[in-house]
Design a protein around this motif. Sequence first.
Motif, PDB file in Angstrom:
ATOM      1  N   PHE A 206      33.732  16.576 -45.740  1.00  0.00           N
ATOM      2  CA  PHE A 206      33.869  17.351 -46.968  1.00  0.00           C
ATOM      3  C   PHE A 206      33.402  16.544 -48.172  1.00  0.00           C
ATOM      4  N   GLU A 207      33.641  15.237 -48.130  1.00  0.00           N
ATOM      5  CA  GLU A 207      33.197  14.371 -49.221  1.00  0.00           C
ATOM      6  C   GLU A 207      31.681  14.411 -49.389  1.00  0.00           C
ATOM      7  N   LEU A 208      30.961  14.397 -48.277  1.00  0.00           N
ATOM      8  CA  LEU A 208      29.503  14.367 -48.357  1.00  0.00           C
ATOM      9  C   LEU A 208      28.958  15.629 -49.013  1.00  0.00           C
ATOM     10  N   LEU A 209      29.473  16.773 -48.610  1.00  0.00           N
ATOM     11  CA  LEU A 209      28.986  18.035 -49.157  1.00  0.00           C
ATOM     12  C   LEU A 209      29.288  18.144 -50.648  1.00  0.00           C
ATOM     13  N   ALA A 210      30.466  17.665 -51.046  1.00  0.00           N
ATOM     14  CA  ALA A 210      30.814  17.687 -52.468  1.00  0.00           C
ATOM     15  C   ALA A 210      29.916  16.747 -53.259  1.00  0.00           C
ATOM     16  N   ALA A 211      29.662  15.543 -52.712  1.00  0.00           N
ATOM     17  CA  ALA A 211      28.823  14.566 -53.405  1.00  0.00           C
ATOM     18  C   ALA A 211      27.403  15.074 -53.580  1.00  0.00           C
ATOM     19  N   ARG A 212      26.923  15.814 -52.594  1.00  0.00           N
ATOM     20  CA  ARG A 212      25.563  16.362 -52.666  1.00  0.00           C
ATOM     21  C   ARG A 212      25.510  17.689 -53.407  1.00  0.00           C
ATOM     22  N   LYS A 213      26.694  18.126 -53.857  1.00  0.00           N
ATOM     23  CA  LYS A 213      26.803  19.398 -54.578  1.00  0.00           C
ATOM     24  C   LYS A 213      26.297  20.577 -53.746  1.00  0.00           C
ATOM     25  N   GLU A 214      26.499  20.463 -52.449  1.00  0.00           N
ATOM     26  CA  GLU A 214      26.163  21.571 -51.550  1.00  0.00           C
ATOM     27  C   GLU A 214      27.404  22.463 -51.415  1.00  0.00           C
ATOM     28  N   LEU A 215      27.701  23.173 -52.499  1.00  0.00           N
ATOM     29  CA  LEU A 215      28.954  23.908 -52.584  1.00  0.00           C
ATOM     30  C   LEU A 215      29.014  25.076 -51.614  1.00  0.00           C
ATOM     31  N   GLU A 216      27.887  25.675 -51.310  1.00  0.00           N
ATOM     32  CA  GLU A 216      27.885  26.782 -50.348  1.00  0.00           C
ATOM     33  C   GLU A 216      28.274  26.264 -48.965  1.00  0.00           C
ATOM     34  N   ASN A 217      27.695  25.133 -48.564  1.00  0.00           N
ATOM     35  CA  ASN A 217      28.075  24.528 -47.284  1.00  0.00           C
ATOM     36  C   ASN A 217      29.529  24.054 -47.302  1.00  0.00           C
ATOM     37  N   LEU A 218      29.977  23.513 -48.440  1.00  0.00           N
ATOM     38  CA  LEU A 218      31.352  23.037 -48.562  1.00  0.00           C
ATOM     39  C   LEU A 218      32.339  24.187 -48.392  1.00  0.00           C
ATOM     40  N   LYS A 219      32.053  25.303 -49.022  1.00  0.00           N
ATOM     41  CA  LYS A 219      32.944  26.466 -48.894  1.00  0.00           C
ATOM     42  C   LYS A 219      32.926  27.008 -47.467  1.00  0.00           C
ATOM     43  N   LYS A 220      31.741  27.040 -46.885  1.00  0.00           N
ATOM     44  CA  LYS A 220      31.610  27.557 -45.524  1.00  0.00           C
ATOM     45  C   LYS A 220      32.377  26.679 -44.534  1.00  0.00           C
ATOM     46  N   LEU A 221      32.260  25.351 -44.698  1.00  0.00           N
ATOM     47  CA  LEU A 221      32.965  24.431 -43.800  1.00  0.00           C
ATOM     48  C   LEU A 221      34.476  24.551 -43.990  1.00  0.00           C
ATOM     49  N   THR A 222      34.915  24.659 -45.229  1.00  0.00           N
ATOM     50  CA  THR A 222      36.341  24.785 -45.514  1.00  0.00           C
ATOM     51  C   THR A 222      36.906  26.068 -44.916  1.00  0.00           C
ATOM     52  N   ASP A 223      36.227  27.182 -45.156  1.00  0.00           N
ATOM     53  CA  ASP A 223      36.693  28.464 -44.616  1.00  0.00           C
ATOM     54  C   ASP A 223      36.722  28.442 -43.087  1.00  0.00           C
ATOM     55  N   TRP A 224      35.698  27.869 -42.484  1.00  0.00           N
ATOM     56  CA  TRP A 224      35.612  27.816 -41.018  1.00  0.00           C
ATOM     57  C   TRP A 224      36.715  26.923 -40.443  1.00  0.00           C
ATOM     58  N   THR A 225      36.955  25.797 -41.095  1.00  0.00           N
ATOM     59  CA  THR A 225      37.988  24.868 -40.624  1.00  0.00           C
ATOM     60  C   THR A 225      39.366  25.517 -40.668  1.00  0.00           C
ATOM     61  N   ILE A 226      39.652  26.213 -41.754  1.00  0.00           N
ATOM     62  CA  ILE A 226      40.955  26.886 -41.875  1.00  0.00           C
ATOM     63  C   ILE A 226      41.091  27.979 -40.823  1.00  0.00           C
ATOM     64  N   ALA A 227      40.052  28.796 -40.691  1.00  0.00           N
ATOM     65  CA  ALA A 227      40.112  29.912 -39.738  1.00  0.00           C
ATOM     66  C   ALA A 227      40.248  29.409 -38.296  1.00  0.00           C
ATOM     67  N   ARG A 228      39.588  28.314 -37.977  1.00  0.00           N
ATOM     68  CA  ARG A 228      39.555  27.828 -36.593  1.00  0.00           C
ATOM     69  C   ARG A 228      40.757  26.952 -36.235  1.00  0.00           C
TER      70      ARG A 228
END
Length: 521
Positions: A206-228
């Motif tokens: 999650f740190e990497l995506l935030a640092a790269r400002k890849e917010l769409e990927n960050l949100k997608k990873l967060t949502d997927w992690t919670i759901a799974r």
Amino acid sequence: MQQLSDKVYKSEFVDTFGGDNSGDLNPRQTPGVLYSKALPTPVEKPELLAWSDDLAKELGVQKPTDQKDIDILGGNAVTDTMRPYAACYAGHQFGNWAGQLGDGRAITLGEWEAPNGQSWELQLKGAGPTPYSRRADGRAVLRSSVREYLMSEAMHYLGIPTTRALSLVSTGDPVLRDMFYNGNAAYEPGAIVMRVAPSLLRFGNFELLAARKELENLKKLTDWTIARYYPHIQGEGDERILAWFKEIVDKTAALMVEWLRVGFVHGVMNTDNMSILGLTIDYGPYSFVDNYDLNFTPNTTDLPGRRYAFGKQPSIAYWNLSRLAMAIAPLLQGTEELVKIHAGFDDAFTKQYMEMMGNKLGLDQVKAEDVALFAQLEKMLATVQPDMTIFYQLLIDLPLEAETEAEMAAHFEPSLYNKLSKEESQQLSEVIKAYQERIKANTCSREESQKKMRQANPRFILRNYLLSQAIEQLEQGNNDLFEKLQEAIKEPYSNKYEEFFAKRPEWATNKAGCSMLSCSS
């Protein structure tokens, strides 16, 4: 039971997220993707050295009976449904931002669905280079592989959340390593561990995506992690993310309490080594404490600052959680509640720590006045520095009638590494007398109290000097001690393996690999 070679593997992570599928293993930055395709590099002669029968049974995996399955464990073969990859993540190492890191010597083969429907990631550690190997070779040596295989399983049997290890394979290839980063590189036997976990996601993903400002990927990873992995969390938006973060805070606090309960020191608590599921992950220069030293670190790379010392682990976990909080903050409308949840780590840790100490001491319940006893005990332990494991075992059978100062010192003598000074003997006596009075006030029976203590205090721990001896013997073709340790780790609370119930011997105090190690593997 299914063979590794016959299984239809799942690939939900790979199917859900974008990756670099070129197969190029040259080290490089990989912006915009969460993983890179990485096929294991074949080895000369894979041979199965160890197999975890209990884990295999839980997974529904048949022990290899022919070379084709051993080839999978050694990285010499993949099946048609495997989609091997190395994950891309970042992290703070020793408190400093390190940028992109990723799986430098680990390759996830696929997701194995167990008979109960639980999905497990199967990952080879030491199977060759990936795009994240940087200047390394992606290999692991027998020394570090034995340590990971045995300790991850030992932690499981201790009842501590952890990744698991299914197999240990020798490769037949020598690997060049500088064990202490002191210019004395030497070839060591190569090996590969198959480690297993529901997920190997880390704070660093999650740190990497935030640092790269890849917010769409960050949100997608967060949502997927919670759901799974947190499907019970309901709600939407901030409410859902905050509830998830709170669970991570609580799980991480609980993990720190468990480490302190058994005297485990991780050694490299970088944010890329912190599990999003609250698991113990990435076994490198770890150790159990022998003498009770809050300032002990098993990692030579951690000197002289001792950032990851035994007693500092809870505060480092708190700091690491702040890095995760900062990473997910861009997904929230505001951060006020996020800050409050993060600050709640202290209460969560303290509550669980007090309960744990009550169990270790056999108290019927933890009362407000017991906090002073805990503090008095911990101060004495830090001063006298007895063997932690043996001290608590001796405490279980402590006579409750009053004893003289000399008698108390004699009772705990088997746990002492040094002769007590007059002041230390007095301090020990005062603590034990206070403890005796508290035990007499229990509403439960002495037998019930002792039962609670035996369940909370391991009698067998996998000490570094035992591991060092087992590794030396394995390198000479003798697996006797390794096999015995593999059985002993399964019963850490019993007195079945009394030959290992002993203090660290004097010869092991300063011997390489018996007290401190580096991150080299």
